[in-house]
Design an enzyme around this catalytic site. Structure first.
Site, PDB file in Angstrom:
ATOM      1  N   ARG A   1      30.097  36.896  41.533  1.00 46.95           N
ATOM      2  CA  ARG A   1      30.260  37.857  40.449  1.00 46.95           C
ATOM      3  C   ARG A   1      29.124  37.838  39.452  1.00 46.95           C
ATOM      4  NH1 ARG A   1      36.675  36.960  39.522  1.00 46.95           N
ATOM      5  NH2 ARG A   1      37.179  38.000  41.481  1.00 46.95           N
TER       6      ARG A   1
ATOM      7  N   LEU B   1      40.605  46.415  35.639  1.00 47.14           N
ATOM      8  CA  LEU B   1      39.917  45.823  36.780  1.00 47.14           C
ATOM      9  C   LEU B   1      40.096  46.606  38.075  1.00 47.14           C
ATOM     10  CD1 LEU B   1      38.451  43.223  37.885  1.00 47.14           C
ATOM     11  CD2 LEU B   1      40.696  42.575  38.679  1.00 47.14           C
TER      12      LEU B   1
ATOM     13  N   ARG C   1      33.428  30.663  38.116  1.00 51.47           N
ATOM     14  CA  ARG C   1      34.625  30.571  38.940  1.00 51.47           C
ATOM     15  C   ARG C   1      34.490  31.470  40.141  1.00 51.47           C
ATOM     16  NH1 ARG C   1      39.828  34.023  38.999  1.00 51.47           N
ATOM     17  NH2 ARG C   1      38.294  35.576  38.410  1.00 51.47           N
TER      18      ARG C   1
ATOM     19  N   HIS D   1      33.300  40.435  35.142  1.00 48.28           N
ATOM     20  CA  HIS D   1      33.641  40.988  36.456  1.00 48.28           C
ATOM     21  C   HIS D   1      32.782  42.226  36.649  1.00 48.28           C
ATOM     22  CE1 HIS D   1      35.733  42.515  39.896  1.00 48.28           C
ATOM     23  NE2 HIS D   1      36.471  41.433  39.934  1.00 48.28           N
TER      24      HIS D   1
ATOM     25  N   GLU E   1      37.895  42.963  43.420  1.00 50.58           N
ATOM     26  CA  GLU E   1      36.867  42.581  44.367  1.00 50.58           C
ATOM     27  C   GLU E   1      37.284  42.883  45.803  1.00 50.58           C
ATOM     28  OE1 GLU E   1      35.228  38.947  43.096  1.00 50.58           O
ATOM     29  OE2 GLU E   1      35.048  38.187  45.129  1.00 50.58           O
TER      30      GLU E   1
ATOM     31  N   HIS F   1      36.028  38.842  32.099  1.00 50.70           N
ATOM     32  CA  HIS F   1      37.136  38.704  33.022  1.00 50.70           C
ATOM     33  C   HIS F   1      37.818  37.344  32.918  1.00 50.70           C
ATOM     34  CE1 HIS F   1      39.439  39.549  36.542  1.00 50.70           C
ATOM     35  NE2 HIS F   1      38.866  38.638  37.279  1.00 50.70           N
TER      36      HIS F   1
ATOM     37  N   PHE G   1      36.593  37.117  50.384  1.00 48.05           N
ATOM     38  CA  PHE G   1      36.480  37.250  48.934  1.00 48.05           C
ATOM     39  C   PHE G   1      35.092  36.790  48.539  1.00 48.05           C
ATOM     40  CE2 PHE G   1      38.772  37.578  44.862  1.00 48.05           C
ATOM     41  CZ  PHE G   1      39.661  38.565  45.212  1.00 48.05           C
TER      42      PHE G   1
ATOM     43  N   GLN H   1      32.967  34.614  32.427  1.00 51.13           N
ATOM     44  CA  GLN H   1      32.661  35.426  33.603  1.00 51.13           C
ATOM     45  C   GLN H   1      32.852  36.906  33.345  1.00 51.13           C
ATOM     46  OE1 GLN H   1      35.247  35.405  37.352  1.00 51.13           O
ATOM     47  NE2 GLN H   1      33.396  34.361  37.999  1.00 51.13           N
TER      48      GLN H   1
HETATM   49  C1  LIG Z   1      42.737  41.786  35.924  1.00 53.38           C
HETATM   50  C2  LIG Z   1      42.663  40.382  36.435  1.00 53.38           C
HETATM   51  C3  LIG Z   1      42.636  40.148  37.797  1.00 53.38           C
HETATM   52  C4  LIG Z   1      42.563  38.862  38.298  1.00 53.38           C
HETATM   53  N1  LIG Z   1      42.545  38.663  39.658  1.00 53.38           N
HETATM   54  C5  LIG Z   1      42.512  37.402  40.141  1.00 53.38           C
HETATM   55  C6  LIG Z   1      42.541  37.162  41.547  1.00 53.38           C
HETATM   56  O1  LIG Z   1      42.593  38.080  42.344  1.00 53.38           O
HETATM   57  N2  LIG Z   1      42.518  35.897  41.998  1.00 53.38           N
HETATM   58  C7  LIG Z   1      42.482  34.846  41.139  1.00 53.38           C
HETATM   59  O2  LIG Z   1      42.499  33.707  41.596  1.00 53.38           O
HETATM   60  N3  LIG Z   1      42.467  35.032  39.803  1.00 53.38           N
HETATM   61  C8  LIG Z   1      42.474  36.294  39.288  1.00 53.38           C
HETATM   62  N4  LIG Z   1      42.441  36.490  37.929  1.00 53.38           N
HETATM   63  C9  LIG Z   1      42.490  35.343  37.035  1.00 53.38           C
HETATM   64  C10 LIG Z   1      43.898  34.824  36.921  1.00 53.38           C
HETATM   65  O3  LIG Z   1      44.805  35.874  37.076  1.00 53.38           O
HETATM   66  C11 LIG Z   1      44.160  34.182  35.576  1.00 53.38           C
HETATM   67  O4  LIG Z   1      43.200  33.215  35.350  1.00 53.38           O
HETATM   68  C12 LIG Z   1      45.510  33.515  35.564  1.00 53.38           C
HETATM   69  O5  LIG Z   1      46.490  34.424  35.924  1.00 53.38           O
HETATM   70  C13 LIG Z   1      45.841  32.918  34.231  1.00 53.38           C
HETATM   71  O6  LIG Z   1      47.151  32.414  34.290  1.00 53.38           O
HETATM   72  P1  LIG Z   1      47.767  31.500  33.173  1.00 53.38           P
HETATM   73  O7  LIG Z   1      49.116  31.112  33.619  1.00 53.38           O
HETATM   74  O8  LIG Z   1      46.814  30.434  32.825  1.00 53.38           O
HETATM   75  O9  LIG Z   1      47.848  32.452  31.899  1.00 53.38           O
HETATM   76  P2  LIG Z   1      48.587  33.852  31.637  1.00 53.38           P
HETATM   77  O10 LIG Z   1      49.179  34.433  32.844  1.00 53.38           O
HETATM   78  O11 LIG Z   1      47.638  34.657  30.852  1.00 53.38           O
HETATM   79  O12 LIG Z   1      49.794  33.425  30.726  1.00 53.38           O
HETATM   80  C14 LIG Z   1      49.634  32.976  29.413  1.00 53.38           C
HETATM   81  C15 LIG Z   1      50.994  32.742  28.834  1.00 53.38           C
HETATM   82  O13 LIG Z   1      50.873  32.075  27.602  1.00 53.38           O
HETATM   83  C16 LIG Z   1      51.680  32.683  26.648  1.00 53.38           C
HETATM   84  N5  LIG Z   1      51.091  32.452  25.329  1.00 53.38           N
HETATM   85  C17 LIG Z   1      49.813  32.632  24.948  1.00 53.38           C
HETATM   86  N6  LIG Z   1      49.668  32.326  23.666  1.00 53.38           N
HETATM   87  C18 LIG Z   1      50.879  31.931  23.212  1.00 53.38           C
HETATM   88  C19 LIG Z   1      51.368  31.482  21.951  1.00 53.38           C
HETATM   89  N7  LIG Z   1      50.588  31.395  20.876  1.00 53.38           N
HETATM   90  N8  LIG Z   1      52.669  31.171  21.863  1.00 53.38           N
HETATM   91  C20 LIG Z   1      53.481  31.268  22.933  1.00 53.38           C
HETATM   92  N9  LIG Z   1      53.063  31.681  24.130  1.00 53.38           N
HETATM   93  C21 LIG Z   1      51.779  32.006  24.266  1.00 53.38           C
HETATM   94  C22 LIG Z   1      51.721  34.116  27.048  1.00 53.38           C
HETATM   95  O14 LIG Z   1      52.874  34.733  26.560  1.00 53.38           O
HETATM   96  C23 LIG Z   1      51.765  34.013  28.559  1.00 53.38           C
HETATM   97  O15 LIG Z   1      53.079  33.839  28.986  1.00 53.38           O
HETATM   98  C24 LIG Z   1      42.497  37.775  37.408  1.00 53.38           C
HETATM   99  C25 LIG Z   1      42.518  38.000  36.043  1.00 53.38           C
HETATM  100  C26 LIG Z   1      42.590  39.296  35.549  1.00 53.38           C
HETATM  101  C27 LIG Z   1      42.560  39.514  34.080  1.00 53.38           C
END
Ligand SMILES: Cc1cc2nc3c(=O)[nH]c(=O)nc-3n(C[C@H](O)[C@H](O)[C@H](O)COP(=O)(O)OP(=O)(O)OC[C@H]3O[C@@H](n4cnc5c(N)ncnc54)[C@H](O)[C@@H]3O)c2cc1C
Ligand code: FES
Lengths: 593, 134, 236
Positions: free
Chosen positions: A288, A243, A391, A233, A246, A356, A117, A231
């Site tokens: 990135r 997306l 990151r 992407h 990578e 991203h 990666f 960041q």
């Molecule tokens: C397309 C893409 C690909 C990625 N690929 C990778 C990868 O390969 N490897 C890697 O390490 N990282 C990757 N990332 C980054 C990583 O996926 C994210 O940083 C991570 O999934 C975020 O997880 P989280 O649990 O913090 O938030 P999220 O999964 O975004 O969850 C947020 C939660 O909060 C809730 N929420 C938000 N606001 C409110 C509110 N006001 N009231 C109630 N609930 C609320 C939402 O409903 C949701 O359930 C990628 C990101 C993207 C966008």
């Protein structure tokens, strides 16, 4: 107003929130854990992560190496004690997920397979085909069904935190299906609301990634740290921003400009590696930020191609062959066929950078605790200090798990010795919000959420994009101020109760405006270039450790704007050095790449 | 995990409960084909009736048997039996295509071909056997 | 170019049943039904529908397009003539416009115990060969969008029927070499609302946007269930 009581309230059903809820439930089977999410948990944006999750796995790898990659990737702005904790616990967490059923991809002998990666020196990224986030999220969601003490509040939208004398007391939420306000009292609250990518125009994030949690904490005086680091992407689809992982480059994909030239070699990432033989930290596997910046340079030189009005370069996978693509990157093939009508086996995919990941977020200590006692934050909404100025791909999925567990356990430990705040203590705050929400409705309004949001995201793209300068940031800031004034006049014209998405979008826009303000002001204050924050102004194009080896903190002022202050960086074992990639990076030991 | 909607102590706003119309199966081509497949049982029933009647006639003696043969030779009976034959082929086709998905033992194409081959072999065997050639 | 999109609108406060309303949207080669709905929402902010990822992985945006269950973000206007009709997913209660009540779906999912059940306590990963993984991998790709329930007349007739996605998930865990929970899951599958509620219409597999083939999973479940029954006959 409906009133409910719980021990621990987790806001967010993504990877971080689910992991925290499970950890809390496992710590003590007597605790009532509420899991609130504005969408069903499996819709959270963790589902979209494709590439993988990092942990030291192979014999020849070491914790020290993962530590070094992360710290140098962060351009020395990571908290090194946090990184140490992280690299030490990542493997264990990925194994935990395996034991909960995650379908990790395997080697022929049945052991875990790891892949390369960008920015990582050796193979240490676990993956589940090219749907890693999807499988992590569904495994966590399904596992959470085992715990009777976790009560889900699906489609509950949190609009405020209840805080009594710097202690958390609960949350206030709108039940989407009824439109009613619900007050939930709790002894600990864990914010796991994800990033804020949607304050930008081109981005890889889903529509729900609007920075809500960051703004919720910020409005109560919690600092947002390192917000200037956003960041890009390098490989999003033009238009939609969807997306293209990578992992395509990890598998050997190459980047070409409009003349078919592998332009990365011109930007310190060479020498050119043979197509299909990727080498860590060289060319397409550079970090990135460097790759996105190279795109910008090419665009300035007129070397990008045009795709329906979007500037693009090409990701070429053809040399990998149809069979390999089908087995290793099936989802990518599907996306390219659907959204740009291209078969990667026969034609290169047009791509361009898109926002991203938000490196910054709610300031927490290594235990995910914020400055409000009992309020924790974890995942992309938080800044625990792992990513610094940039990151590394595949560190954040592991972060959700490692620190999700920490947050859940810390919250559980706290509530054992706490009691609930009395309802009377939060009554005034709830009443205030109720009145505010009622005041938002009107029969007509000239302005719209859509109009303000579009101007906001375009202004951010212009002013706070891949490269920034003083003039652009100032323009952005004044646009933001004008938009805030318009926002205050804005009304919700749909006055229906059930599933009022107009109201939620209105509130999300308010959160986004606050977060955008912190990004812009932090970027203005940091008059150097570091990681994802690149300034074009004279004298600011280099990293400046003597003045800026420190975190920015954005703190909400009474007038609603951010004041920026600074916090020193914890450095344990790796003193700042230059970041090198490509040939420069393969120097002697201690060259700290 | 508590799956009750936590807000459900509040009066839920109304919701619209769709009802399946009686003719739901006429609404898409897909459902029509499904009903057609289910309907293949009708001509097959007729065919089985014929067979049973034939056995019964056989037990009654030579004249009745001749009578049955004559009955079977009537154009409408032949037509119905041809229908039953094509219905069973159609059913077999859908079944053979399903089988590799339910029991993925080999590549689907191979399994489908294998099933047709087996059917052909068994059918030829039976014809040869009953025709007295074996 | 401009196309007409008829949307089945329903407001629980004022309507007794959904009614079609026509909107004009701009469409090019890459405009999805979801993009079109977002355009309509700009004209009329009260339009209700779910979406998030816009890349066919979160499972939010299921709707009926011309009567066929589809993901809005993976269905393109380019594939339809000048007019199309979008309505809420069939067989679920409609709560507002294109938003349905997904609770029955989630209840059915939870009923099949969709998690690994085993009692080994090791702190090391299991071994699982690519062949063992391949046995269930396809069934693990379900995004819970619910399209298969809208395609299933048996679920429409009997909402208690576990339905394609839930049975597929049960099968996903039953086939996992790391799992020992089949006996705990079979009673639910053997019950009258379990696998035998399926008459193999097969439309579920046709509409599945992720090629999970739930019909195959359900019918594999029937084989397992029949096996269970035969074994139980020989048990004292
Ligand atoms: C397309 C893409 C690909 C990625 N690929 C990778 C990868 O390969 N490897 C890697 O390490 N990282 C990757 N990332 C980054 C990583 O996926 C994210 O940083 C991570 O999934 C975020 O997880 P989280 O649990 O913090 O938030 P999220 O999964 O975004 O969850 C947020 C939660 O909060 C809730 N929420 C938000 N606001 C409110 C509110 N006001 N009231 C109630 N609930 C609320 C939402 O409903 C949701 O359930 C990628 C990101 C993207 C966008
Ligand atoms: S919006 Fe996520 S599946 Fe369509």
């Amino acid at each position: 107003m409906q009133q409910l009581q719980q021990d621990i309230i987790v806001v967010g059903g993504g990877g971080a929130g689910l992991r925290a809820a499970i950890a809390a439930a496992e710590t003590s089977p007597t605790l009532q854990v509420a899991l609130l999410s504005k969408v069903y948990p499996m819709r959270s944006h963790t589902v979209a992560a494709e590439g993988g999750a990092a942990a030291v796995t192979l014999e020849q790898d070491s914790l020290a190496a993962h530590f070094q990659d992360t710290v140098s990737g962060s351009d020395w702005l990571a908290e090194q004690d946090v990184v140490e904790y992280f690299v030490k616990h990542a493997y264990q967490e990925l194994v935990q997920l395996e034991r909960w059923g995650c379908p990790w991809s395997r080697k022929a002998d049945g052991s875990i397979q790891v892949r390369r990666f960008g920015g990582m020196k050796t193979e240490r990224t676990w993956f589940a085909a090219d749907k890693t986030g999807f499988h992590i999220l569904h495994t966590l969601f399904q596992t959470s069904l085992k715990y009777p003490t976790i009560t889900r509040f699906d489609e509950y939208f949190v609009i405020d935190l209840l805080v009594v004398e710097q202690q958390i007391a609960g949350v206030l939420a709108i039940c989407f299906s009824t439109g009613e306000l619900v007050q939930i009292l709790g002894k600990a609250v864990i914010l796991a609301t994800g990033g804020a990518g949607r304050v930008f125009h081109y981005n890889t994030n889903g529509g729900i990634v609007t920075g809500d949690g960051m703004a919720l904490a910020y409005r109560h005086g919690v600092a947002l740290r390192d917000m200037e680091f956003v960041q890009y992407h390098p490989t999003g689809l033009p238009g939609s921003g969807i997306l293209i992982t990578e992992a395509c480059r990890g598998e050997g994909g190459i980047l070409l400009n409009k003349d078919g030239y592998r332009y990365l070699q011109d930007y310190g990432l060479g020498p050119e590696t043979p197509a299909g033989q990727p080498k860590n930290k060289y060319m397409e596997l550079g970090p990135r930020d460097k790759l996105s910046q190279a795109f910008w340079q090419q665009q300035q030189r007129g070397l990008t191609a045009d795709y329906h009005g979007h500037a693009v370069v090409y990701l070429d996978l053809r040399h990998l062959g149809e069979a390999h693509l089908a087995s290793r990157l099936p989802f990518i093939c599907e996306l390219a066929k659907s959204y740009v009508n291209i078969d990667p086996a026969t034609a290169p995919i047009p791509i361009r950078p898109a926002v991203h990941y938000t490196m910054g977020g709610i300031l927490t200590d290594i235990n995910c605790q914020t400055s409000i006692s009992g309020l924790f934050a974890v995942g992309e909404c938080a800044s625990v200090g792992l990513h610094g100025a940039n990151r590394l791909g595949s560190n954040s999925l592991s972060e959700l798990l490692v620190f999700g567990k920490v947050a859940g356990e810390q919250a559980a430990a706290r509530v054992q010795k706490m009691s609930l705040a009395p309802v009377s203590a939060v009554a005034a705050q709830c009443q205030h919000q109720q009145t505010y929400i009622s005041s938002l409705f009107a029969d007509s309004c000239d302005d719209t959420v859509h109009a303000i949001r579009t101007e906001l995201t375009l202004a951010m793209e212009q002013g706070c994009g891949i490269y920034r300068d003083n003039a652009g940031l100032q323009t952005c800031l004044s646009t933001l101020q004008a938009l805030k004034i318009r926002y205050q006049q804005l009304k919700v014209t749909d006055n229906s109760k059930a599933y009022n998405s107009a109201l939620l979008q209105h509130l999300e826009l308010g959160f986004g405006l606050d977060v955008a303000d912190t990004i812009c002001r932090s970027a203005l204050a940091r008059t150097e270039s570091r990681g994802a924050h690149q300034r074009l102004d004279e004298g600011m194009t280099q990293r400046n450790d003597s003045d800026f080896l420190k975190h920015s903190l954005a703190i909400c002022q009474p007038d609603g704007t951010a004041a920026i202050s600074w916090q020193s960086v914890t450095i344990t074992s790796l003193p700042p050095a230059e970041r090198h990639y490509g040939a420069k990076g393969s120097g002697s030991a201690g060259s700290s790449v | 995990m508590n799956l009750k909607k936590p807000g459900s102590s509040k009066p839920e706003p109304g919701s619209y409960q769709p009802v399946m119309p009686r003719n739901w199966w006429l609404q898409h081509r897909y459902f029509q084909i499904y009903m057609l497949r289910e309907a293949t049982v009708l001509p097959l029933l007729f065919f089985i009736g014929c067979l049973l009647y034939g056995l019964y006639c056989l037990s009654l003696g030579e004249t009745q048997w001749q009578h049955w043969l004559a009955f079977m030779a009537q154009p409408w009976v032949v037509l119905l039996n041809l229908l039953a034959f094509s219905a069973s082929l159609f059913h077999a086709k859908t079944f053979f295509e399903l089988f590799p998905r339910v029991m993925p033992l080999a590549p689907p194409g191979l399994m489908i071909a294998g099933q047709w081959l087996a059917t052909l072999l068994v059918a030829t065997g039976l014809v040869l056997l009953l025709g007295g050639w074996l | 170019m401009s196309k007409t999109i008829n949307i089945a609108r329903y407001n629980p406060q004022t309507d007794s049943r959904p009614q079609l309303q026509a909107f004009q949207v701009e469409s090019d080669n890459s405009t999805s039904v979801l993009d079109a709905l977002l355009q309509v929402q700009q004209q009329d902010p009260s339009l209700g529908f779910r979406w998030s990822c816009r890349m066919a992985i979160c499972g939010s945006c299921g709707v009926m397009v011309n009567g066929i269950p589809k993901l809005g973000c993976k269905t393109f206007l380019r594939d339809y003539p000048d007019e199309l009709t979008v309505s809420a997913l069939a067989h679920f209660n409609v709560e507002k416009d294109l938003i349905v009540d997904m609770q029955p779906f989630l209840t059915h999912l939870a009923a099949v115990k969709p998690y690994l059940i085993n009692d080994d306590q090791s702190s090391q990963p299991h071994r699982q060969t690519p062949a063992q993984l391949a046995k269930y991998q396809q069934f693990a790709n379900c995004i819970n969008c619910g399209l298969c329930y809208s395609a299933c007349p048996q679920f429409g007739l009997n909402p208690e029927f576990l339905g394609p996605a839930a049975i597929t998930l049960a099968q996903r865990y039953n086939l996992d070499s790391r799992d020992a929970g089949k006996t705990a899951r079979m009673p639910e599958l053997n019950s009258k609302n379990g696998v035998w509620g399926c008459t193999f219409v097969g439309f579920c597999s046709e509409v599945c946007p992720k090629k999970v083939d739930p019909a195959a999973a359900v019918n594999q479940g029937k084989v397992a269930s029949a096996g269970d029954f035969i074994i139980s006959m020989f048990k004292p």
